[in-house]
Design a protein around this motif. Structure first.
Motif, PDB file in Angstrom:
ATOM      1  N   ASP A  45       0.808  -1.222   0.000  1.00 53.84           N
ATOM      2  CA  ASP A  45       0.000   0.000   0.000  1.00 53.84           C
ATOM      3  C   ASP A  45       0.841   1.272   0.000  1.00 53.84           C
ATOM      4  O   ASP A  45       0.301   2.374   0.075  1.00 53.84           O
ATOM      5  CB  ASP A  45      -1.068   0.001   1.096  1.00 53.84           C
ATOM      6  N   VAL A  46       2.150   1.106  -0.109  1.00 57.35           N
ATOM      7  CA  VAL A  46       3.034   2.245  -0.398  1.00 57.35           C
ATOM      8  C   VAL A  46       3.444   2.040  -1.858  1.00 57.35           C
ATOM      9  O   VAL A  46       3.706   0.909  -2.257  1.00 57.35           O
ATOM     10  CB  VAL A  46       4.281   2.214   0.522  1.00 57.35           C
ATOM     11  N   PRO A  47       3.477   3.084  -2.682  1.00 62.48           N
ATOM     12  CA  PRO A  47       3.829   2.861  -4.088  1.00 62.48           C
ATOM     13  C   PRO A  47       5.139   2.076  -4.253  1.00 62.48           C
ATOM     14  O   PRO A  47       6.131   2.344  -3.563  1.00 62.48           O
ATOM     15  CB  PRO A  47       3.960   4.286  -4.645  1.00 62.48           C
ATOM     16  N   LYS A  74      -5.348   4.222  13.992  1.00 65.36           N
ATOM     17  CA  LYS A  74      -5.015   2.914  13.408  1.00 65.36           C
ATOM     18  C   LYS A  74      -4.561   3.180  11.977  1.00 65.36           C
ATOM     19  O   LYS A  74      -4.813   4.254  11.444  1.00 65.36           O
ATOM     20  CB  LYS A  74      -6.247   2.014  13.366  1.00 65.36           C
ATOM     21  N   ARG A  75      -3.964   2.179  11.372  1.00 72.16           N
ATOM     22  CA  ARG A  75      -3.448   2.363  10.020  1.00 72.16           C
ATOM     23  C   ARG A  75      -4.546   2.869   9.085  1.00 72.16           C
ATOM     24  O   ARG A  75      -5.640   2.305   9.040  1.00 72.16           O
ATOM     25  CB  ARG A  75      -2.880   1.038   9.505  1.00 72.16           C
ATOM     26  N   ARG A  76      -4.238   3.939   8.343  1.00 79.51           N
ATOM     27  CA  ARG A  76      -5.171   4.447   7.342  1.00 79.51           C
ATOM     28  C   ARG A  76      -5.040   3.573   6.115  1.00 79.51           C
ATOM     29  O   ARG A  76      -3.941   3.294   5.655  1.00 79.51           O
ATOM     30  CB  ARG A  76      -4.761   5.874   6.979  1.00 79.51           C
ATOM     31  N   LEU A  77      -6.164   3.139   5.572  1.00 78.37           N
ATOM     32  CA  LEU A  77      -6.108   2.171   4.480  1.00 78.37           C
ATOM     33  C   LEU A  77      -6.489   2.829   3.167  1.00 78.37           C
ATOM     34  O   LEU A  77      -7.063   3.926   3.152  1.00 78.37           O
ATOM     35  CB  LEU A  77      -7.047   1.010   4.798  1.00 78.37           C
ATOM     36  N   SER A  78      -6.177   2.148   2.078  1.00 76.99           N
ATOM     37  CA  SER A  78      -6.638   2.677   0.794  1.00 76.99           C
ATOM     38  C   SER A  78      -7.192   1.531  -0.041  1.00 76.99           C
ATOM     39  O   SER A  78      -6.565   0.484  -0.177  1.00 76.99           O
ATOM     40  CB  SER A  78      -5.506   3.404   0.059  1.00 76.99           C
ATOM     41  N   SER A  79      -8.395   1.740  -0.527  1.00 75.59           N
ATOM     42  CA  SER A  79      -9.022   0.738  -1.389  1.00 75.59           C
ATOM     43  C   SER A  79     -10.144   1.411  -2.163  1.00 75.59           C
ATOM     44  O   SER A  79     -10.883   2.228  -1.606  1.00 75.59           O
ATOM     45  CB  SER A  79      -9.606  -0.406  -0.557  1.00 75.59           C
ATOM     46  N   SER A  80     -10.247   1.067  -3.417  1.00 73.75           N
ATOM     47  CA  SER A  80     -11.385   1.558  -4.198  1.00 73.75           C
ATOM     48  C   SER A  80     -12.405   0.459  -4.411  1.00 73.75           C
ATOM     49  O   SER A  80     -13.449   0.688  -5.023  1.00 73.75           O
ATOM     50  CB  SER A  80     -10.901   2.109  -5.538  1.00 73.75           C
ATOM     51  N   ASN A 111      -5.169   5.096  -5.396  1.00 77.42           N
ATOM     52  CA  ASN A 111      -4.702   5.634  -6.680  1.00 77.42           C
ATOM     53  C   ASN A 111      -3.760   4.626  -7.308  1.00 77.42           C
ATOM     54  O   ASN A 111      -2.565   4.670  -7.094  1.00 77.42           O
ATOM     55  CB  ASN A 111      -3.970   6.965  -6.463  1.00 77.42           C
ATOM     56  N   ASP A 112      -4.324   3.723  -8.043  1.00 71.62           N
ATOM     57  CA  ASP A 112      -3.505   2.635  -8.570  1.00 71.62           C
ATOM     58  C   ASP A 112      -3.792   2.461 -10.050  1.00 71.62           C
ATOM     59  O   ASP A 112      -4.919   2.633 -10.482  1.00 71.62           O
ATOM     60  CB  ASP A 112      -3.866   1.339  -7.835  1.00 71.62           C
ATOM     61  N   HIS A 113      -2.778   2.174 -10.819  1.00 69.30           N
ATOM     62  CA  HIS A 113      -3.037   1.744 -12.197  1.00 69.30           C
ATOM     63  C   HIS A 113      -1.828   0.965 -12.678  1.00 69.30           C
ATOM     64  O   HIS A 113      -0.735   1.072 -12.103  1.00 69.30           O
ATOM     65  CB  HIS A 113      -3.364   2.934 -13.119  1.00 69.30           C
ATOM     66  N   PRO A 171      12.605  -0.274 -12.635  1.00 69.49           N
ATOM     67  CA  PRO A 171      11.802   0.605 -13.503  1.00 69.49           C
ATOM     68  C   PRO A 171      10.513  -0.048 -13.991  1.00 69.49           C
ATOM     69  O   PRO A 171       9.601   0.654 -14.416  1.00 69.49           O
ATOM     70  CB  PRO A 171      12.724   0.878 -14.693  1.00 69.49           C
ATOM     71  N   ASP A 172      10.440  -1.374 -13.915  1.00 71.65           N
ATOM     72  CA  ASP A 172       9.290  -2.034 -14.563  1.00 71.65           C
ATOM     73  C   ASP A 172       8.285  -2.638 -13.577  1.00 71.65           C
ATOM     74  O   ASP A 172       7.654  -3.660 -13.869  1.00 71.65           O
ATOM     75  CB  ASP A 172       9.781  -3.103 -15.547  1.00 71.65           C
ATOM     76  N   TRP A 173       8.102  -2.011 -12.412  1.00 72.63           N
ATOM     77  CA  TRP A 173       6.994  -2.450 -11.550  1.00 72.63           C
ATOM     78  C   TRP A 173       5.715  -2.435 -12.367  1.00 72.63           C
ATOM     79  O   TRP A 173       5.474  -1.504 -13.141  1.00 72.63           O
ATOM     80  CB  TRP A 173       6.827  -1.515 -10.346  1.00 72.63           C
ATOM     81  N   SER A 174       4.883  -3.444 -12.184  1.00 68.55           N
ATOM     82  CA  SER A 174       3.705  -3.570 -13.055  1.00 68.55           C
ATOM     83  C   SER A 174       2.643  -2.531 -12.717  1.00 68.55           C
ATOM     84  O   SER A 174       1.908  -2.098 -13.596  1.00 68.55           O
ATOM     85  CB  SER A 174       3.117  -4.976 -12.945  1.00 68.55           C
ATOM     86  N   LYS A 175       2.561  -2.138 -11.453  1.00 63.91           N
ATOM     87  CA  LYS A 175       1.502  -1.221 -11.043  1.00 63.91           C
ATOM     88  C   LYS A 175       2.065  -0.213 -10.054  1.00 63.91           C
ATOM     89  O   LYS A 175       3.168  -0.402  -9.532  1.00 63.91           O
ATOM     90  CB  LYS A 175       0.371  -1.996 -10.336  1.00 63.91           C
TER      91      LYS A 175
END
Ligand SMILES: Cc1cc2nc3c(=O)[nH]c(=O)nc-3n(C[C@H](O)[C@H](O)[C@H](O)COP(=O)(O)OP(=O)(O)OC[C@H]3O[C@@H](n4cnc5c(N)ncnc54)[C@H](O)[C@@H]3O)c2cc1C
Lengths: 486, 278
Positions: free
Chosen positions: A55-57, A286-292, A209-211, A69-73
C-alpha cells in the motif's frame, strides 16, 4: 555440527536481504542468513492471499540501491514483490549465504567466550554479532475464540492462505477489517454465495490511486533514471507530509477525515451501512487504508457487515459480540500479527538466561531502536519503534542497516569486539521517544491498536516522529552510548 | 510533545499587526517566519509553523496593509522588526522569508544586524528582473480590468507542471477560485515590480541558507543562485517544486529549516548541499 561465523542474520525478508547486500558491498562475507521458510521474501512469501499488494507505491517500497523501472503497477501485487526480493538475492550474490528451512530455536550470549550461540533446527552456530530481521509482522495472531474447535468448515489465517481449498460458492466469514481484510474482502465477495465481515472497529479509507504502468511508462523510467528518482522523492515527501496529521495538527486532521468520509459516502449509499462503516476514533490512530473496491464489495447484496467482533462459534454458526449469528462454511482470520510481543524474542537469551521477551515484560524498547542493554552484540532490526504510519518500511530498514555497517566499521577500526547499550542511555532514548509520542494520534486518537503495548500504555511499535528524522538520527552508530570492550 | 499557539497583535505606524507565537524555549534561536505575496501564517506556513513549533519557539507574522497608496519595503521591514523586538528583546533569531518575504527578511536582517544571526531565504529574489516585471505587468493589467483570469494566472505561476499533472484541470480551477484578490494584494504585486535589496544583501553578515526551487516560474532559481553568490556566509540547496513549495512539498522545506535551525553547520558556507535522496 558447530559452525563459526562473524555475523548471523535471522530472516530473509527486506531486512535480512538488505543487510546481506550491504555487507557484501562493504566487503564483509563472513555471515549466514538463517531462514525458517523455503524461500526469501518474508511477509511477501507468507502472505499470498487473493488481492495482496503493497500500500506504499512500489517505486518507493523497494531498495534505494536496487530500483526497478518495470513495476507492473503503482502498488504492485505481493507475488511481484517476492520475485523482486528473490531477484535481489540472486543478482547480488546473497543466495549462497542463506540456509533455508532453518529455524532459529535459541540464541544465547556467552559472556565468557564473548559470542552468541545459536541453536537451529539443523546446525549450531557461533557468532560475534547476531542480527534479527525476524519481522514484526511475521507471526500471525489468532484470537482465542470459544468454540473454534467445533467449527466443521475450513479455517485459516490470511498469512497462511490454504490455496487447496475451493471457496467458490461458499458462505465465507472474514474476521477483521484491517489492511489484509480490506484486500481479501473484495476478492471473496466475487466468489462467495454469502460473505460476512466481522468488524471490531471501522477503518478510515482513501481512494486507492492505482493503475498498471504501460510499457512506455516503464521504458521512461528505465531510460531516464532521474525521472524515477524524482518520483521516489515525490512519493516520500508526500508521505512525510502526512505526519502532520499523526501529530494532530487540526487542519490536517480535518482535511484527512473529510477526504476519507467523502470517499465512503461516494461509494456507499445506504445510511445504515454508512453508519457501520464510520470509524469512532480519530483518523490515523489505526493504520489508514486505501481501497477503491472495499466499499463497493461490502455494499453488495451478498455481503453483511457485522459491526462487532467475532465472539464465539457453535458448529457452523458464528456469533458477533452483538449476539447476531451467521452460518458459514469457511472462516478467514485476517486478524493481524504478533507485533507487540514478537515470538522470536522468546528465543533470544542474555548471559543470565533471561529472554528478550521476559526482559521486555512492560514493553519492548531498544537504544536507537536497535540495541538492548544487557544483550551485547545484538542488532534488532525493524523491532521496537520502527513501524511507520505514513511511509515505507524499507526506508527505516535501510537506515538501520547503515547503522549496523557503521557499527561494524567502528569496532573494527578501534579493535573492539563487544558493544553493549548503556542502560542510562537506553532509558534516555526511550524517554525521548515517549516524549515525542505524547500528543500524537497513536496515543490520543481514542482507539485500541497494536501499536500500543497494553501492559504499559506506551507506543512501542511505531516510530513517533517524521520518518526522515529516523534516518537523520539513527543511521549511524553512536559509540558514546555504548560500553565498548576488546 | 505539545504546543499551544498564542495570537497577539502589535501596533506599527498606527496599523495592527497580528502575529502568532508557539513552541518551547530551548537552546535553538527563535524562528521568525515572514510569508510571501498573497499569503499569511496559515496559508504559507500551515505546515511549517506547527511542525517547527513542536521542536522550538516559532513566531509567525501576518504582514498588514500599512494603509498608504503604495507600499515601500521599509514599511514591511518595520512590521517584522517590531515583532522581533517585542518578542525577542534579548538574544538573536533565525529569520525566514518566503517569496516576497525573502527580500523583506534580507532587508530586516541588514537593518537589525547581529540580532538576525541566521537567515533562511526561500524562493526569494534581490532585484526584480524583466521576467518578473512582465509578470507583474500582466498581473496588474488583469487586476485593473477586473479579469477573472487573474486567479488562474496566479496559480499557473505558483505550481510546477509536475504538481499539476497529479491534479485535474477542474481541481486546479477550483483551487484558484478560493483565492482572495484584495487591494492589499494588488499593492504587494506592485511592490514586487520594484524590489531592490541587492546592496543590503552584499553587506549581510548573517549565516544564510538560500533555498531555490527548481521549477519556480515566479522567482526562478537563478535569483536564489544569485543570492547564494551575493551573501557572504550563504549556502544553497534546492527543492524540486514550483514556487508554491509550501503546498507542494512542505515536508522537504521543513527538513531543511529544521536541520539549519538545529545546526547551521550542516550547510557549509559557500557550498551547495544536495537534496536528500530517500
Ligand atoms: C500483508 C502485509 C503487507 C504489508 N505491506 C506493506 C507496505 O505496503 N508498505 C510497508 O512499508 N510495509 C508493509 N508491510 C510491513 C512489512 O512487514 C515490512 O514492509 C517488511 O516487509 C518487513 O521486512 P522484514 O525483513 O523486517 O520482516 P519479514 O518480511 O517479516 O521477514 C522476517 C523473516 O524472518 C523469518 N523468521 C522469523 N523468525 C524466524 C526464526 N526463528 N528462525 C528463522 N527465520 C525466522 C521469517 O520466516 C521471515 O522470512 C506489510 C506487511 C504485511 C504482513
Amino acid at each position: 555440527m558447530i559452525i563459526d561465523k562473524k555475523i548471523v542474520i535471522i530472516g530473509a525478508g527486506f531486512t535480512g536481504l538488505g543487510t546481506a547486500i550491504k555487507l557484501l558491498k562493504a566487503g564483509q562475507d563472513d555471515f549466514v542468513i538463517l531462514e525458517r521458510r523455503p524461500d526469501v521474501g518474508g511477509v511477501w512469501l507468507d502472505n499470498n492471499y487473493p488481492g495482496i499488494a503493497c500500500d506504499v507505491p512500489s517505486h518507493f517500497y523497494s531498495f534505494s540501491f536496487r530500483l526497478k523501472p518495470d513495476w507492473s503497477k503503482i502498488q504492485s501485487p505481493g507475488g511481484e514483490i517476492q520475485e523482486y526480493l528473490r531477484e535481489c538475492a540472486e543478482e547480488e550474490g546473497v543466495m549462497p549465504f542463506i540456509r533455508f528451512n532453518t529455524d532459529m530455536v535459541e540464541s544465547r550470549w556467552d559472556a565468557t567466550a564473548k559470542y552468541w550461540v545459536i541453536k537451529t533446527s539443523h546446525d549450531t552456530y557461533r557468532c560475534k554479532f547476531l542480527l534479527t530481521g525476524a519481522g514484526h509482522l511475521a507471526d500471525e495472531f489468532m484470537p482465542d475464540i470459544a468454540g473454534l474447535d467445533t467449527f466443521p468448515g475450513d479455517v485459516f489465517h490470511s498469512a497462511r492462505w490454504d490455496h487447496s481449498i475451493d471457496l467458490n460458492g461458499k458462505r465465507i466469514g472474514v474476521v477483521g477489517s484491517g489492511a489484509s481484510a480490506i484486500q481479501i474482502v473484495p476478492e471473496m465477495q466475487k466468489i462467495a454465495s454469502e460473505l460476512v465481515v466481522f468488524q471490531r472497529s471501522a477503518p478510515y479509507m482513501n481512494i486507492r490511486n492505482d493503475h498498471a504502468y504501460t510499457d512506455a511508462e516503464k521504458r521512461t523510467f528505465e531510460r531516464n533514471p532521474e525521472v524515477l528518482e524524482h518520483l521516489r522523492a515525490w512519493i516520500f515527501w508526500f508521505g512525510e507530509e502526512q505526519y502532520a496529521q499523526r501529530r494532530m495538527v487540526p487542519k490536517y486532521i480535518e482535511d484527512a477525515k473529510n477526504v476519507a468520509m467523502a470517499h465512503m459516502e461516494n461509494q456507499v449509499a445506504d445510511p445504515e451501512l454508512r453508519k457501520k462503516l464510520t470509524p469512532t476514533y480519530q483518523i490515523g490512530c489505526k493504520r489508514r487504508l486505501s481501497s477503491s473496491s472495499y466499499y463497493p464489495a461490502v455494499a453488495s447484496p451478498n455481503v453483511t457487515v457485522e459491526a462487532t467482533a467475532l465472539a464465539r462459534i457453535e458448529g457452523s454458526k458464528v456469533y458477533g459480540t452483538s449476539g447476531n449469528s451467521y452460518e458459514v462454511d469457511a472462516l478467514v482470520f485476517a486478524t493481524g500479527f504478533e507485533a507487540v510481543r514478537m515470538p522470536f524474542t522468546k528465543r533470544v537469551f542474555n548471559a543470565e538466561g533471561v529472554s528478550l521477551d521476559e526482559h521486555w515484560d512492560t514493553g519492548m524498547q531498544a537504544l536507537d531502536a536497535i540495541a538492548v542493554a544487557g544483550y551485547p552484540n545484538l542488532f534488532v532490526i525493524y523491532g521496537p519503534n520502527t513501524g511507520l504510519g505514513s511511509n515505507s518500511a524499507v526506508y527505516v530498514i535501510e537506515a538501520q542497516v547503515d547503522y549496523v555497517i557503521s557499527a561494524l566499521e567502528y569496532l573494527e577500526q578501534n579493535q573492539l569486539s563487544v558493544f553493549d547499550a548503556k542502560p542510562a542511555a537506553e532509558e534516555q532514548f526511550m524517554d525521548h521517544i515517549h516524549d515525542v509520542a505524547e500528543g500524537t494520534v497513536w496515543l490520543d486518537g481514542g482507539c485500541r491498536s497494536w501499536y500500543v503495548d497494553e501492559r504499559s500504555g506506551r507506543l512501542t511499535v511505531i516510530w513517533p516522529d517524521f520518518p526522515h528524522i529516523f534516518r537523520e538520527e539513527l543511521s549511524k552508530f553512536r559509540p558514546s552510548v555504548y560500553e565498548l570492550s576488546a | 510533545m505539545k504546543s499551544e499557539a498564542v495570537d497577539k497583535t502589535i501596533v506599527v505606524d498606527g496599523v495592527n499587526i497580528s502575529y502568532r507565537t508557539s513552541g518551547p524555549v530551548n537552546d535553538r534561536l527563535p524562528l521568525v517566519l515572514v510569508h510571501g505575496t498573497a499569503g499569511n501564517i496559515d496559508s504559507h506556513f500551515g505546515f511549517l509553523f506547527p511542525m517547527m513549533a513542536f521542536r522550538q519557539r516559532v513566531i509567525g507574522i501576518n504582514l498588514a496593509d500599512p494603509g498608504t497608496e503604495t507600499i515601500a519595503i521599509e514599511q514591511f521591514v518595520a512590521q517584522v522588526s517590531a515583532v522581533i523586538n517585542a518578542e525577542v528583546p534579548d538574544g538573536a533569531v533565525t529569520l525566514l522569508g518566503y517569496s516576497m518575504g525573502a527580500p523583506i527578511a534580507a532587508k530586516t536582517a541588514h537593518t537589525l544586524g547581529t540580532k538576525v544571526a541566521n537567515l533562511i531565504l526561500v524562493a526569494g529574489y534581490m532585484k526584480t528582473d524583466t521576467h518578473q516585471k512582465l509578470r507583474g505587468h500582466i498581473w496588474l493589467s488583469l487586476y485593473k480590468e477586473g479579469n477573472p483570469l487573474l486567479k488562474n494566472f496566479m496559480s499557473f505561476n505558483a505550481f510546477s507542471p509536475f504538481h499539476m499533472r497529479s491534479r485535474s484541470l477542474e481541481d486546479m480551477l477550483a483551487g484558484t477560485a478560493k483565492m482572495n484578490v484584495t487591494p492589499f494584494l494588488a499593492k504587494q504585486a506592485e511592490l514586487n515590480t520594484r524590489i531592490d535589496v541587492l546592496a543590503e544583501c552584499e553587506e549581510l553578515q548573517a549565516r544564510t541558507l538560500v533555498v531555490g526551487l527548481s521549477d519556480d516560474f515566479s522567482c526562478p532559481k537563478h535569483h536564489s543562485k544569485a543570492m547564494f553568490g551575493t551573501i557572504i556566509h550563504a549556502s544553497y540547496t534546492e527543492i524540486a517544486t514550483g514556487h508554491a513549495v509550501v503546498h507542494e512539498r512542505p515536508a522537504e522545506l521543513f527538513y531543511h529549516v529544521n536541520r539549519f535551525c538545529n545546526d547551521p553547520e550542516c550547510y557549509p558556507v559557500g557550498k551547495v548541499v544536495p537534496a536528500p535522496k530517500p
